[in-house]
Write a protein that holds these residues in place. Structure first.
Motif, short mmCIF file in Angstrom:
data_model
loop_
_atom_site.label_atom_id
_atom_site.label_comp_id
_atom_site.label_asym_id
_atom_site.label_seq_id
_atom_site.Cartn_x
_atom_site.Cartn_y
_atom_site.Cartn_z
N GLN A 1 -111.54 68.67 41.79
CA GLN A 1 -111.87 69.77 40.89
C GLN A 1 -113.26 70.32 41.22
OE1 GLN A 1 -110.64 69.11 36.60
NE2 GLN A 1 -110.53 66.97 37.30
N PRO A 2 -113.44 70.87 42.40
CA PRO A 2 -114.77 71.33 42.81
C PRO A 2 -115.31 72.47 41.97
CG PRO A 2 -113.11 72.10 44.35
CD PRO A 2 -112.42 71.12 43.43
N GLU A 3 -114.45 73.15 41.22
CA GLU A 3 -114.89 74.26 40.38
C GLU A 3 -115.65 73.77 39.14
OE1 GLU A 3 -111.09 72.81 38.62
OE2 GLU A 3 -111.83 73.20 40.65
N ARG A 4 -115.56 72.48 38.86
CA ARG A 4 -116.23 71.94 37.66
C ARG A 4 -117.69 71.66 38.00
NH1 ARG A 4 -112.08 68.86 33.75
NH2 ARG A 4 -113.95 68.96 32.49
N LYS A 5 -118.53 72.65 37.77
CA LYS A 5 -119.95 72.53 38.11
C LYS A 5 -120.86 72.78 36.91
CE LYS A 5 -120.00 73.52 43.07
NZ LYS A 5 -118.65 73.09 43.34
N LEU A 6 -120.32 73.22 35.79
CA LEU A 6 -121.17 73.54 34.64
C LEU A 6 -121.75 72.27 34.02
CD1 LEU A 6 -119.26 76.33 32.64
CD2 LEU A 6 -121.11 76.58 34.31
N ILE A 7 -123.04 72.33 33.71
CA ILE A 7 -123.72 71.26 32.98
C ILE A 7 -124.16 71.84 31.65
CG2 ILE A 7 -125.57 69.57 32.98
CD1 ILE A 7 -123.64 69.10 35.26
N VAL A 8 -123.89 71.13 30.57
CA VAL A 8 -124.20 71.61 29.23
C VAL A 8 -125.30 70.76 28.62
CG1 VAL A 8 -123.27 72.06 26.92
CG2 VAL A 8 -121.82 72.40 28.94
N ARG B 1 -114.33 74.03 33.11
CA ARG B 1 -115.34 74.13 34.17
C ARG B 1 -116.53 73.20 33.92
NH1 ARG B 1 -117.83 79.39 34.42
NH2 ARG B 1 -118.53 78.72 36.49
N VAL B 2 -116.53 72.48 32.81
CA VAL B 2 -117.68 71.64 32.46
C VAL B 2 -117.60 70.31 33.19
CG1 VAL B 2 -118.86 70.42 30.59
CG2 VAL B 2 -117.98 72.74 30.21
N ALA B 3 -118.66 69.98 33.92
CA ALA B 3 -118.74 68.69 34.61
C ALA B 3 -119.37 67.63 33.71
CB ALA B 3 -119.56 68.83 35.89
N ALA B 4 -120.39 68.00 32.94
CA ALA B 4 -121.07 67.02 32.09
C ALA B 4 -121.75 67.70 30.91
CB ALA B 4 -122.10 66.23 32.89
N VAL B 5 -121.81 66.98 29.82
CA VAL B 5 -122.63 67.36 28.67
C VAL B 5 -123.71 66.29 28.55
CG1 VAL B 5 -122.73 67.83 26.20
CG2 VAL B 5 -120.69 68.48 27.51
N ILE B 6 -124.97 66.72 28.56
CA ILE B 6 -126.11 65.80 28.55
C ILE B 6 -126.89 66.02 27.27
CG2 ILE B 6 -128.18 65.04 29.78
CD1 ILE B 6 -126.94 66.19 32.34
N ILE B 7 -127.02 64.97 26.45
CA ILE B 7 -127.73 65.14 25.18
C ILE B 7 -128.75 64.02 24.97
CG2 ILE B 7 -125.68 66.24 24.18
CD1 ILE B 7 -125.45 63.73 22.37
N GLU B 8 -129.84 64.38 24.33
CA GLU B 8 -130.78 63.41 23.80
C GLU B 8 -130.32 63.06 22.38
OE1 GLU B 8 -135.13 64.76 25.03
OE2 GLU B 8 -133.93 66.43 24.29
N PRO B 9 -130.13 61.79 22.05
CA PRO B 9 -129.72 61.45 20.68
C PRO B 9 -130.73 61.90 19.63
CG PRO B 9 -129.32 59.60 22.15
CD PRO B 9 -130.12 60.62 22.94
N PHE C 1 -114.69 65.99 30.78
CA PHE C 1 -116.06 66.04 31.33
C PHE C 1 -116.75 64.69 31.14
CE2 PHE C 1 -116.26 67.85 26.98
CZ PHE C 1 -117.13 66.95 26.37
N LEU C 2 -117.88 64.51 31.83
CA LEU C 2 -118.70 63.32 31.66
C LEU C 2 -119.67 63.53 30.51
CD1 LEU C 2 -119.62 62.43 35.37
CD2 LEU C 2 -117.66 61.66 34.01
N LEU C 3 -119.89 62.50 29.72
CA LEU C 3 -120.85 62.54 28.63
C LEU C 3 -122.04 61.66 29.00
CD1 LEU C 3 -121.74 63.30 25.78
CD2 LEU C 3 -120.29 61.46 24.90
N VAL C 4 -123.23 62.26 28.96
CA VAL C 4 -124.45 61.57 29.38
C VAL C 4 -125.42 61.49 28.22
CG1 VAL C 4 -126.41 61.60 30.98
CG2 VAL C 4 -124.16 62.44 31.74
N ALA C 5 -125.94 60.29 27.96
CA ALA C 5 -126.98 60.08 26.95
C ALA C 5 -128.32 60.03 27.66
CB ALA C 5 -126.72 58.79 26.19
#
Length: 419
Positions: A126-133, A188-196, A222-226
């Motif tokens: 899925q190379p089109e998945r490049k968005l980082i949120v 298109r979302v690859a990852a959502v990155i959040i600060e708790p 998508f991947l979820l990143v803390a």
């Protein structure tokens, strides 16, 4: 004004006062400056010296490793201390993780995790998945990638920071913007990155928002990143705030308190979903940093973990958090002080003008300078001051801090700073 050979970060050079802001030593929770004043630190360096300055056990562990192996790289090789530190880190979170990638800062680590997420989906076909949120108002660093991810206004346009593959959403709107984004671009979302808890302002991300994220992760993959650069290692609760989450994030990013502020160090704790994908495809993650995971840095990690356990960091966090509750309650009696934000040992205290407007960045900095002159070091934030004391704070420290903040606020009022 004396011109320094050092370009001091994040301040106009002509506004820098060398004698008041050039530190010469630090011990415990105090910093001594060239003007001769010994100031109480209420931001733990940059909320990283969680156990205070000059911890002897950590210093001795680093010194011993420098004698054993002053430097060893991790490019296409390994060393024993890096393996030991990796095992120690993987033992900490409530949720299971499989592998460690070392980095040198929170910003560089966030760059690495964005690369990792994009490569993961390329390997998944899925190379089109490049968005980082990321979140509006968030702070993830000042390298090009992390500056793009940061939701604060940090001059991104001036530096031509590329944000075309970045999206930002609110976290305080009952997940409405999250829902809209997922309906529009979830595929298109690859990852959502959040600060708790946001590093800039100490705003707490609601548990309902985290629950919505985990639901959308199941739906869209998508991947979820803390990003626990600021919140980890006892700053808020336990080792990591994401320990509370009902489901594990795919990656935890940690730094700051990881070495008690002694080393340029960060680490990515990576979940099995990602490691299996790279292992099964026999793929190389093309990321490395010369100083990442050095023997001395890994000794700092190991000794910091040992010290936090020895001192019972969960008890310390609870104790210091209660002290902050009391301090904030007393400060809120003052005319210019508004609501508080944050959790644990990571708090914000909003400031407002006589007309009830939120304090501007210049007004906040003016208040911070007056508190500095009154004998305490606090962190500026958006419309507020931030309080991030070390976990070794005592009642006497709090009494001194209360006096210094009150003195600084009263001087600011006399000077018309918040008029």
């Amino acid at each position: 004004m004396t011109k320094l050979p050092l370009w001091v970060p994040l301040v106009a050079q002509q506004e820098f006062s060398p004698r008041s802001y050039t530190a010469v030593s630090a011990h415990g929770v105090r910093v001594t400056y060239e003007d001769g004043l010994d100031r109480l630190d209420a931001k733990s360096g940059l909320w990283n010296a969680n156990l205070g300055y000059g911890n002897q056990r950590i210093a001795e562990a680093i010194a011993a490793e420098l004698k054993t192996a002053s430097y060893l790289p991790l490019f296409r090789t390994a060393h024993r201390k890096a393996i030991e530190a990796s095992n120690a880190l993987l033992s900490l979170p409530a949720h299971p993780f499989k592998r460690i990638v070392f980095s040198t800062s929170g910003g560089a680590a966030n760059d690495a995790v964005m690369k990792l997420a994009r490569q993961y989906f390329a390997l998944d076909g899925q190379p089109e998945r490049k968005l980082i949120v990321g979140l509006s108002g968030s702070y993830h660093g000042l390298t090009y990638g992390s500056q793009a991810l940061s939701g604060d206004e940090l001059g991104q346009a001036v530096y031509a920071v590329d944000r075309r593959a970045i999206r930002h959403i609110r976290f305080d709107d009952d997940a409405k913007e999250l829902a809209q984004l997922m309906a529009r671009e979830g595929h298109r979302v690859a990852a959502v990155i959040i600060e708790p808890v946001l590093g800039s302002g100490a705003d707490v991300v609601p548990k309902e928002f985290v629950a919505a994220l985990t639901k959308y992760r199941e739906e869209h993959g998508f991947l979820l990143v803390a990003d626990e650069v600021a919140t980890g290692f006892g700053r808020v609760k336990s080792w990591f705030v994401s320990d509370e989450w009902p489901q594990a994030p795919d990656v935890i990013v940690t730094s700051k308190g990881l070495t008690n502020g002694t080393s340029a160090c960060a680490a990515l704790l990576i979940g099995e979903r990602i490691t299996e994908k790279f292992d099964s495809s026999e793929s190389i993650f093309i990321h490395g940093e010369t100083q990442a995971g050095s023997p001395a840095t890994c000794a700092a990690i190991l000794s910091t973990i040992d010290e936090m356990k020895r001192l019972d960091h969960e008890h310390l966090t609870s104790q210091v958090s209660a002290g902050l509750d009391q301090l904030i309650e007393e400060l809120q009696d003052m005319q210019s002080v508004g609501n508080a934000t944050g959790r644990g040992c990571m708090r914000g205290l909003k400031l407002h003008t006589r007309n009830g407007l939120a304090a501007s960045p210049n007004q906040v900095m003016a208040v911070v300078r007056r508190i500095h002159q009154a004998g305490a070091i606090v962190q500026p934030g958006p419309g507020r001051i931030q309080l991030l004391p070390a976990l070794v704070y005592t009642q006497e420290n709090y009494e001194e801090l209360l006096t210094a903040i009150k003195t600084g606020l009263k001087q600011a009022a006399r000077d018309g700073v918040l008029a």
